[in-house]
Write a protein that holds these residues in place. Structure first.
Motif, PDB file in Angstrom:
ATOM      1  N   TYR A   6       7.686   7.938   3.819  1.00  0.00           N
ATOM      2  CA  TYR A   6       8.540   6.966   3.129  1.00  0.00           C
ATOM      3  C   TYR A   6       9.571   6.375   4.096  1.00  0.00           C
ATOM      4  O   TYR A   6       9.767   5.161   4.138  1.00  0.00           O
ATOM      5  CB  TYR A   6       9.243   7.637   1.947  1.00  0.00           C
ATOM      6  N   CYS A  68       2.779  -0.372   1.729  1.00  0.00           N
ATOM      7  CA  CYS A  68       3.477   0.496   0.777  1.00  0.00           C
ATOM      8  C   CYS A  68       2.690   0.667  -0.517  1.00  0.00           C
ATOM      9  O   CYS A  68       2.649   1.765  -1.081  1.00  0.00           O
ATOM     10  CB  CYS A  68       4.880  -0.030   0.518  1.00  0.00           C
ATOM     11  N   ALA A  72       1.303   4.225  -1.867  1.00  0.00           N
ATOM     12  CA  ALA A  72       1.738   4.707  -3.188  1.00  0.00           C
ATOM     13  C   ALA A  72       0.615   4.728  -4.218  1.00  0.00           C
ATOM     14  O   ALA A  72       0.791   5.258  -5.313  1.00  0.00           O
ATOM     15  CB  ALA A  72       2.886   3.831  -3.698  1.00  0.00           C
ATOM     16  N   HIS A  74      -0.709   1.970  -5.635  1.00  0.00           N
ATOM     17  CA  HIS A  74      -0.407   0.917  -6.606  1.00  0.00           C
ATOM     18  C   HIS A  74      -1.069  -0.389  -6.186  1.00  0.00           C
ATOM     19  O   HIS A  74      -1.378  -0.593  -5.016  1.00  0.00           O
ATOM     20  CB  HIS A  74       1.110   0.689  -6.692  1.00  0.00           C
ATOM     21  N   LEU A 103       8.430   1.516  -5.613  1.00  0.00           N
ATOM     22  CA  LEU A 103       7.295   2.438  -5.498  1.00  0.00           C
ATOM     23  C   LEU A 103       7.791   3.875  -5.398  1.00  0.00           C
ATOM     24  O   LEU A 103       8.833   4.142  -4.801  1.00  0.00           O
ATOM     25  CB  LEU A 103       6.450   2.071  -4.278  1.00  0.00           C
ATOM     26  N   PRO A 104       7.032   4.814  -5.971  1.00  0.00           N
ATOM     27  CA  PRO A 104       7.497   6.208  -5.988  1.00  0.00           C
ATOM     28  C   PRO A 104       7.496   6.850  -4.597  1.00  0.00           C
ATOM     29  O   PRO A 104       6.467   6.905  -3.924  1.00  0.00           O
ATOM     30  CB  PRO A 104       6.511   6.909  -6.925  1.00  0.00           C
ATOM     31  N   ARG A 105       8.666   7.326  -4.227  1.00  0.00           N
ATOM     32  CA  ARG A 105       8.836   7.959  -2.914  1.00  0.00           C
ATOM     33  C   ARG A 105       7.867   9.120  -2.716  1.00  0.00           C
ATOM     34  O   ARG A 105       7.256   9.251  -1.649  1.00  0.00           O
ATOM     35  CB  ARG A 105      10.278   8.427  -2.755  1.00  0.00           C
ATOM     36  N   ALA A 107       4.918   9.708  -3.952  1.00  0.00           N
ATOM     37  CA  ALA A 107       3.537   9.266  -3.718  1.00  0.00           C
ATOM     38  C   ALA A 107       3.369   8.765  -2.288  1.00  0.00           C
ATOM     39  O   ALA A 107       2.354   9.047  -1.632  1.00  0.00           O
ATOM     40  CB  ALA A 107       3.158   8.174  -4.715  1.00  0.00           C
ATOM     41  N   ILE A 108       4.353   8.033  -1.786  1.00  0.00           N
ATOM     42  CA  ILE A 108       4.287   7.531  -0.407  1.00  0.00           C
ATOM     43  C   ILE A 108       4.366   8.695   0.569  1.00  0.00           C
ATOM     44  O   ILE A 108       3.587   8.769   1.529  1.00  0.00           O
ATOM     45  CB  ILE A 108       5.390   6.478  -0.158  1.00  0.00           C
ATOM     46  N   ASP A 109       5.274   9.620   0.337  1.00  0.00           N
ATOM     47  CA  ASP A 109       5.418  10.761   1.243  1.00  0.00           C
ATOM     48  C   ASP A 109       4.161  11.620   1.307  1.00  0.00           C
ATOM     49  O   ASP A 109       3.874  12.210   2.345  1.00  0.00           O
ATOM     50  CB  ASP A 109       6.614  11.625   0.835  1.00  0.00           C
TER      51      ASP A 109
END
Length: 172
Positions: A6, A68, A72, A74, A103-105, A107-109
Motif C-alpha cells: 500500500y 491500485c 485491490a 476492484h 480502495l481497501p488498504r 487488500a492492497i497490502d
C-alpha cells in the motif's frame, strides 16, 4: 525496515498526482498571463510520435488507477470520452486520488504475491504478480508520464522548478 505494498503504491502515487495537478495550475496561469489558448499547451508534445500533455496526464492517471485497482481486486475507474480541457484534467486527477484512496488498504497490502493481469489499450494482456506489476511496471510507467508532462510544460516555457515536480517535503 519493511514497506507495505500500500505504501509503495497509494503512498507513492498520491503526492505525485497532487503535484501533477499543481503543474496544471502553473500551465493554466501561464496560458492566462500570455493569452495562450490552453488547448495549445494540452496538444504539445516533445516529439511528433510522443503523447501530448493531455495524454501524458491521462496515462499517469490510468497507471495509478489500474495498478491500485488490480492490487485491490476492484474494477478500475474509467472516464468518459469527453475531450478534456485543463479543468477536466484536474477533475480527473482528483477523481483518481479519491478512487485510489477509497480502495481497501488490507487488500492492497495482501496483493504482493497475487497474480494480476494488466490489460493494455490494445486489448493485449500481461500477467504479473502484484509486486512485479507495482515495482517493475506501474510505478515506472507512472513516473515516465508525470515526468514527461513536467518536461512538456518546461519546454513550453512554463516557469517550473524541480520542487514543482517533487512537491513539498514529506515526513520520513
Amino acid at each position: 525496515m519493511t514497506i507495505s505494498v500500500y505504501e509503495a503504491s497509494v503512498g507513492v502515487f498520491m503526492p505525485y498526482l497532487r503535484n501533477l495537478s499543481g503543474l496544471l495550475d502553473h500551465a493554466s496561469a501561464y496560458a492566462r498571463a500570455r493569452n495562450i489558448d490552453p488547448a495549445v499547451l494540452l496538444g504539445m508534445r516533445l516529439y511528433p510520435n510522443m503523447y501530448s500533455l493531455k495524454q501524458q496526464v491521462g496515462e499517469a492517471n490510468r497507471h495509478a488507477i489500474a495498478c491500485c485497482a488490480l492490487l485491490a481486486g476492484h474494477e478500475p475507474l474509467s472516464f468518459g470520452d469527453i475531450e478534456p480541457d485543463l479543468d477536466e484534467l484536474k477533475r480527473r486527477i482528483e477523481a483518481t486520488t479519491d478512487f485510489v484512496q477509497s480502495l481497501p488498504r488490507a487488500a492492497i497490502d495482501e496483493a504482493g504475491d497475487k497474480e494480476v493481469v494488466f490489460t493494455f489499450k490494445s486489448g493485449a494482456q500481461r500477467a504479473f504478480t502484484g509486486r512485479s506489476l507495482l515495482l517493475g511496471f506501474s510505478v515506472p510507467q507512472f513516473f515516465f508520464h508525470v515526468t514527461t508532462a513536467y518536461d512538456i510544460l518546461r519546454h513550453a516555457g512554463v516557469d517550473l522548478v524541480k520542487k514543482d515536480f517533487l512537491g513539498p517535503p514529506r515526513p520520513a
